[in-house]
Design an enzyme around this catalytic site. Structure first.
Site, short mmCIF file in Angstrom:
data_model
loop_
_atom_site.label_atom_id
_atom_site.label_comp_id
_atom_site.label_asym_id
_atom_site.label_seq_id
_atom_site.Cartn_x
_atom_site.Cartn_y
_atom_site.Cartn_z
N CYS A 1 0.86 -1.19 0.00
CA CYS A 1 0.00 0.00 0.00
C CYS A 1 0.90 1.24 0.00
CB CYS A 1 -0.85 -0.01 1.26
SG CYS A 1 0.18 0.05 2.75
N HIS B 1 3.65 2.22 11.83
CA HIS B 1 2.52 2.00 12.75
C HIS B 1 2.28 3.19 13.67
CE1 HIS B 1 4.77 -1.71 11.82
NE2 HIS B 1 3.57 -2.11 11.44
N CYS C 1 2.34 6.11 8.90
CA CYS C 1 1.46 6.27 7.74
C CYS C 1 0.53 7.46 7.97
CB CYS C 1 0.64 5.00 7.50
SG CYS C 1 -0.52 5.21 6.13
N GLU D 1 0.38 -0.32 16.31
CA GLU D 1 -0.46 0.83 15.93
C GLU D 1 -1.40 1.21 17.07
OE1 GLU D 1 -2.69 0.52 12.18
OE2 GLU D 1 -4.21 1.81 13.09
N CYS E 1 -8.35 1.63 6.55
CA CYS E 1 -7.81 2.39 5.44
C CYS E 1 -8.23 1.81 4.10
CB CYS E 1 -6.28 2.46 5.55
SG CYS E 1 -5.48 1.03 4.87
N SER F 1 1.63 -9.64 10.74
CA SER F 1 0.97 -8.61 9.93
C SER F 1 -0.54 -8.70 10.14
CB SER F 1 1.33 -8.82 8.46
OG SER F 1 0.38 -8.17 7.64
N ASN G 1 -3.07 -6.95 8.75
CA ASN G 1 -3.95 -6.97 7.56
C ASN G 1 -3.84 -8.28 6.80
OD1 ASN G 1 -2.54 -6.37 4.72
ND2 ASN G 1 -1.30 -5.49 6.33
N SER H 1 1.93 -5.29 3.48
CA SER H 1 3.37 -5.14 3.76
C SER H 1 4.22 -6.18 3.03
CB SER H 1 3.61 -5.23 5.27
OG SER H 1 2.87 -6.31 5.82
S1 SF4 Z 1 -2.30 -0.58 5.56
FE1 SF4 Z 1 -1.42 0.76 7.14
S2 SF4 Z 1 0.38 1.61 6.14
FE2 SF4 Z 1 -0.92 0.83 4.51
S3 SF4 Z 1 -2.16 2.59 3.84
FE3 SF4 Z 1 -3.31 1.43 5.37
S4 SF4 Z 1 -2.86 2.49 7.28
FE4 SF4 Z 1 -1.29 3.09 5.83
#
Ligand code: SF4
Length: 318
Positions: free
Chosen positions: A12, A74, A96, A126, A194, A222, A224, A266
């Site tokens: 991202c 984070h 971020c 985070e 996000c 990770s 996400n 990531s």
């Molecule tokens: S996953 Fe985390 S680092 Fe990537 S855009 Fe979303 S908030 Fe930002």
């Protein structure tokens, strides 16, 4: 056997920016540069940057006086920023911008006297950063059950924030539970989850409708990437989170005709290619990619790392 790739997947804009900050800092200031916490939660990325001269530490006490110090994507608590300032450390902040936005939302709600609830996972970097960025108590909830357990009167003026990498569906349920219990509730119009998290989760749902098995490339810490694997499981597909092709177990492929492949925000594309190569060795033929959103989000680098340029269009963008 066929391989179907999710779109979008992988890096991202926040991760691209954070890695770029480390690489440019090494080029500009020379090695070593000190990075507080893993810059992003991916082992391959961390090892690659370590090879270039980054030193990863968990606490600022491990950073020598005067050394270039980078905060991870984070985010960090105010106390960490204060400690760095008190020691006069030269800091580059790779938080971020979408995480920083959650911090600002929290401070705004607290300034208006609202009690804060953060939807997120205890112990995640985070979450620790967000809690430490708002000078007011924050109640952390990770489930509908946690909402029921909140020891607050129902008339409390409340506001919620969210971690950026949560499950969109779970979060919707938790927000609904908060609304049901606390009538005076405010929160961001869309939750703080996000764009990259939302896109990758939507893509993996579509992917799972067409595949027999899901592989998610990403590291175990990770958030996400873990959520993507969980979506595969919820959709009834055997789902595995793997760091690279070497972690593929041939036994998983028995009877599988189509393998779905995605990557957390990531995880670099070279690891996806590594998994594809491993799948080919196991007999995969056709490799196809689903149509999907093409992301064009970019975040500005800190001013001290932007390249000097004479191009007026680039100057305007910077
Ligand atoms: S996953 Fe985390 S680092 Fe990537 S855009 Fe979303 S908030 Fe930002």
């Amino acid at each position: 056997m066929r391989v179907l790739l999710a779109q979008p997947r992988g890096f991202c804009a926040g991760v691209v920016r954070a890695i770029e900050i480390v690489e440019r800092s090494i080029r500009k200031f020379g090695a070593p540069v000190y990075v507080r916490h893993e810059i992003v939660h991916n082992r391959h990325v961390v090892e690659t940057l370590r090879g270039q001269g980054a030193v990863f530490v968990e606490e600022l006490s491990e950073v020598p006086d005067g050394a270039v110090t980078i905060f991870s994507a984070h985010g960090v608590a105010r106390s960490v920023e204060d400690e760095a300032a008190a020691r006069g450390l030269p800091v580059l902040d790779a938080t971020c911008p979408l995480v920083a936005k959650v911090h600002q939302q929290g401070r705004r709600y607290a300034a208006r006297g609202r009690t804060l609830v953060l939807i997120g996972h205890a112990g995640h970097a985070e979450v620790e950063g967000t809690i430490g960025q708002v000078e007011a108590p924050i109640h952390l909830v990770a489930s509908v059950e946690d909402v029921a357990r909140l020891d607050l009167p129902e008339s409390t003026p409340l506001a919620y924030l969210t971690q950026t990498t949560l499950s969109v569906d779970d979060t919707r349920g938790i927000i609904a539970a908060l609304h049901a219990r606390f009538p005076d509730l405010e929160g961001p119009e869309v939750s703080g989850i996000c764009y990259a998290t939302q896109h990758r989760q939507a893509a993996v749902r579509e992917l799972c409708a067409q595949v027999d098995l899901l592989l998610v490339v990403g590291s175990r810490n990770s958030s996400n990437s873990t959520r993507l694997r969980e979506i595969g499981e919820e959709m009834g597909r055997p789902s595995y989170l793997i760091g690279h092709g070497g972690e593929l177990d041939p036994a998983w492929m028995a009877g599988v005709r189509t393998v779905g492949l995605t990557a957390g925000a990531s995880a670099p594309e070279e690891l996806v290619l590594d998994v594809i190569a491993a799948l080919r060795r196991l007999g995969a033929g056709e490799i196809a990619q689903m149509p999907g959103i093409r992301e064009d989000v970019e975040f500005r680098l800190p001013a001290e790392l932007r390249e000097p340029t004479s191009d007026p269009a680039v100057q305007a963008a910077q």
